[in-house]
Design an enzyme around this catalytic site. Structure first.
Site, PDB file in Angstrom:
ATOM      1  N   GLU A   1      -2.160  -8.057  21.316  1.00  0.00           N
ATOM      2  CA  GLU A   1      -2.620  -7.584  20.069  1.00  0.00           C
ATOM      3  C   GLU A   1      -4.062  -8.048  19.736  1.00  0.00           C
ATOM      4  O   GLU A   1      -4.340  -8.622  18.522  1.00  0.00           O
ATOM      5  CB  GLU A   1      -1.888  -7.984  18.980  1.00  0.00           C
ATOM      6  CG  GLU A   1      -0.307  -7.640  18.979  1.00  0.00           C
ATOM      7  CD  GLU A   1       0.643  -8.075  18.143  1.00  0.00           C
ATOM      8  OE1 GLU A   1       0.178  -8.591  16.758  1.00  0.00           O
ATOM      9  OE2 GLU A   1       1.773  -7.997  18.155  1.00  0.00           O
TER      10      GLU A   1
HETATM   11  O1  G3I Z   1       3.144   3.164   5.077  1.00  0.00           O
HETATM   12  C1  G3I Z   1       2.944   2.483   3.937  1.00  0.00           C
HETATM   13  C2  G3I Z   1       2.548   3.311   3.005  1.00  0.00           C
HETATM   14  O2  G3I Z   1       3.483   4.245   2.603  1.00  0.00           O
HETATM   15  C3  G3I Z   1       2.267   2.577   1.518  1.00  0.00           C
HETATM   16  O3  G3I Z   1       1.567   3.263   0.544  1.00  0.00           O
HETATM   17  C4  G3I Z   1       1.184   1.258   1.844  1.00  0.00           C
HETATM   18  C5  G3I Z   1       1.005   0.245   0.585  1.00  0.00           C
HETATM   19  O4  G3I Z   1       1.080  -0.767   0.827  1.00  0.00           O
HETATM   20  O5  G3I Z   1       1.756   0.664   2.597  1.00  0.00           O
HETATM   21  C6  G3I Z   1       2.134   1.288   4.075  1.00  0.00           C
HETATM   22  O6  G3I Z   1       2.639   0.448   4.986  1.00  0.00           O
HETATM   23  C7  G3I Z   1       1.963  -0.736   5.618  1.00  0.00           C
HETATM   24  C8  G3I Z   1       2.035  -0.531   7.003  1.00  0.00           C
HETATM   25  O7  G3I Z   1       1.287  -1.650   7.757  1.00  0.00           O
HETATM   26  C9  G3I Z   1       1.339   0.763   7.373  1.00  0.00           C
HETATM   27  O8  G3I Z   1      -0.026   1.043   7.206  1.00  0.00           O
HETATM   28  C10 G3I Z   1       2.312  -1.811   5.162  1.00  0.00           C
HETATM   29  O9  G3I Z   1       2.057  -2.213   3.698  1.00  0.00           O
HETATM   30  C11 G3I Z   1       1.801  -3.068   5.690  1.00  0.00           C
HETATM   31  O10 G3I Z   1       2.356  -4.259   5.528  1.00  0.00           O
HETATM   32  C12 G3I Z   1       1.678  -2.861   7.272  1.00  0.00           C
HETATM   33  O11 G3I Z   1       0.960  -3.701   7.934  1.00  0.00           O
HETATM   34  C13 G3I Z   1       1.406  -4.004   9.251  1.00  0.00           C
HETATM   35  C14 G3I Z   1       1.852  -5.331   9.441  1.00  0.00           C
HETATM   36  O12 G3I Z   1       2.122  -5.666  10.937  1.00  0.00           O
HETATM   37  C15 G3I Z   1       3.137  -5.472   8.659  1.00  0.00           C
HETATM   38  O13 G3I Z   1       4.075  -6.296   9.287  1.00  0.00           O
HETATM   39  C16 G3I Z   1      -0.010  -3.764  10.024  1.00  0.00           C
HETATM   40  O14 G3I Z   1      -0.353  -2.172  10.060  1.00  0.00           O
HETATM   41  C17 G3I Z   1       0.363  -4.035  11.575  1.00  0.00           C
HETATM   42  O15 G3I Z   1      -1.048  -4.114  12.226  1.00  0.00           O
HETATM   43  C18 G3I Z   1       0.753  -5.228  11.561  1.00  0.00           C
HETATM   44  O16 G3I Z   1       0.990  -5.878  12.976  1.00  0.00           O
HETATM   45  C19 G3I Z   1       1.465  -7.086  13.390  1.00  0.00           C
HETATM   46  C20 G3I Z   1       2.545  -6.956  14.533  1.00  0.00           C
HETATM   47  O17 G3I Z   1       3.353  -5.928  14.463  1.00  0.00           O
HETATM   48  C21 G3I Z   1       2.976  -8.431  14.862  1.00  0.00           C
HETATM   49  N1  G3I Z   1       1.767  -9.448  14.875  1.00  0.00           N
HETATM   50  C22 G3I Z   1       0.940  -9.424  13.910  1.00  0.00           C
HETATM   51  C23 G3I Z   1       0.419  -8.234  13.714  1.00  0.00           C
HETATM   52  C24 G3I Z   1      -0.769  -8.108  12.348  1.00  0.00           C
HETATM   53  O18 G3I Z   1      -0.112  -8.447  11.486  1.00  0.00           O
END
Ligand code: G3I
EC number: 3.2.1.8
Length: 371
Positions: A265
């Site tokens: 990542e």
């Molecule tokens: O899809 C919803 C959307 O409908 C909503 O309106 C919006 C408002 O908050 O949220 C959207 O979801 C978000 C999702 O990403 C898609 O964009 C979540 O809030 C947000 O928390 C989520 O974040 C992801 C994160 O993991 C959450 O666990 C990141 O994109 C993603 O890059 C990140 O990836 C992780 C790996 O899986 C594990 N290692 C760490 C890495 C970085 O945190």
């Protein structure tokens, strides 16, 4: 007043110009050297993919991804909250599209992730018995890993099970299933997905204390006679502070266990942060200094980023016999999760391509290592 004819001529001219610009952009993107080709003999080059990219909403982006990368990890869509939203309901639509995307563009897919304490389906909060957690855990792994066996290259079977000091993280799985949940997850995955490579994935597991805990955990799985094929070091690092020595020791120590080593990542944060790591539960409060580069990245920072990436890839090349894949966490700076974490709405620059998929100095330095 403009006549209808004038309006028609004007809008046609605008359309032609826009098309010319798009074609020029596409041609330019295709003239950029390809990372996957440059490192073809060394290791796979991956990216994280979001919904828009998987659904191929923009053909230029699709072409760009297919040119630069030969491996991909879904940024969110295979996480349990999305793929298993209700106790007895799975939603495979996006994951199936991802598999098709991979087939079509010759990109190998790493499933991410089967067992993680974060992004769990909401119904988990209402479960308070070990039997029910075990039922979820077993059914989830069997169903999801089973469905994609032979269709994905690999799975991050367990993600982020460790604390910074190397002890096991307090999670619903540790609480109800005990420390052996990691071995059990791999055992179930091995049964459900005999053709799929199985990995453990974490951040900061190049740091000595966490690494020691990680090595103990990996040994435990192996000593139980359960298959584990590789370990992922996520690689969410910081400008000017990439821990090269710890990374090198980690590559050597993990490889000595007979495991494939991957950087899963990769990104380098250039914005201010008062802690290290990638714990999505951790946030920071915004202040006047927290979003300094909204207009552009200063050259000194750009050059430091380039130097950091160059040093990292030099190290990766030195250990190419042990490293099987290097995956960036996003295609370009605009896609990065770091624009919204640990503070929402910042402008970050952690990757090799800018918001228009143009190569940054960091890209040039990485590619130059292969010239
Ligand atoms: O899809 C919803 C959307 O409908 C909503 O309106 C919006 C408002 O908050 O949220 C959207 O979801 C978000 C999702 O990403 C898609 O964009 C979540 O809030 C947000 O928390 C989520 O974040 C992801 C994160 O993991 C959450 O666990 C990141 O994109 C993603 O890059 C990140 O990836 C992780 C790996 O899986 C594990 N290692 C760490 C890495 C970085 O945190």
């Amino acid at each position: 007043m403009l006549s209808n004819r004038h309006i028609l001529i004007l809008s046609t001219a605008v359309l032609l110009l826009a098309n010319a610009a798009t074609e020029q952009g596409a041609a330019l993107a295709q003239s950029i050297p390809s990372l996957k080709d440059a490192f073809k003999k060394d290791f796979g080059i991956g990216t994280a993919l979001n919904n828009a990219q998987i659904e191929e909403r923009d053909p230029q982006t699709t072409a760009f991804i297919a040119r630069q990368f030969n491996m991909a990890t879904p940024e969110n869509i295979m996480k349990s909250a999305l793929i298993h939203p209700k106790w007895d309901t799975y939603n495979f639509e996006m994951a199936d599209k991802l598999v098709e995307f991979g087939k079509k563009h010759n990109i190998k897919i790493n499933g991410h992730t089967l067992i993680w304490h974060s992004q769990l389906p909401p119904f988990i909060r209402g479960i308070h018995s070990a039997d029910s957690i075990r039922a979820f855990f077993t059914d989830h792994i069997k169903t999801v890993a089973g469905r994609y066996d032979g269709k994905v290259l690999s799975w991050d079977v367990v993600n982020e099970a460790l604390n910074e000091d190397g002890t096991m993280r307090k999670s619903v799985f540790l609480q109800y299933l005990g420390e052996d949940f990691v071995t059990e997850a791999f055992r179930l995955a091995q049964q459900a997905a005999p053709k799929t490579e199985l990995y453990y994935n974490d951040y900061n597991n190049e740091q000595p204390a966490k690494r020691a805990g990680c090595i103990a955990l990996l040994k435990k799985v192996k000593d139980a006679g359960v298959r584990i094929d590789g370990v992922g070091i996520q690689g969410h690092w910081h400008l000017g502070k990439v821990p090269l020595k710890d990374i090198e020791e980690s590559i050597n120590q993990y490889a000595a266990l007979g495991l494939k080593v991957m950087f899963t990542e990769l990104d380098i944060e250039v914005l201010p942060r008062n802690f290290q790591g990638a714990d999505v539960g951790q946030r920071m409060t915004a202040n006047e200094q927290s979003n300094p580069y909204t207009a552009a990245l200063p050259d000194s920072v750009q050059q430091q980023l380039a130097a950091d990436y160059e040093a990292l890839f030099k190290l990766f090349l030195k250990h190419k016999d042990k490293i099987t894949r290097v995956t960036f966490w996003g295609v370009n700076d605009g896609d990065s999760w770091l624009n919204n974490w640990p503070i929402r709405g910042r402008t970050s620059y952690p990757l090799l391509f800018d918001r228009n998929n143009q190569p940054k100095p960091a890209f040039e330095r990485v590619i130059a290592l292969k010239k």
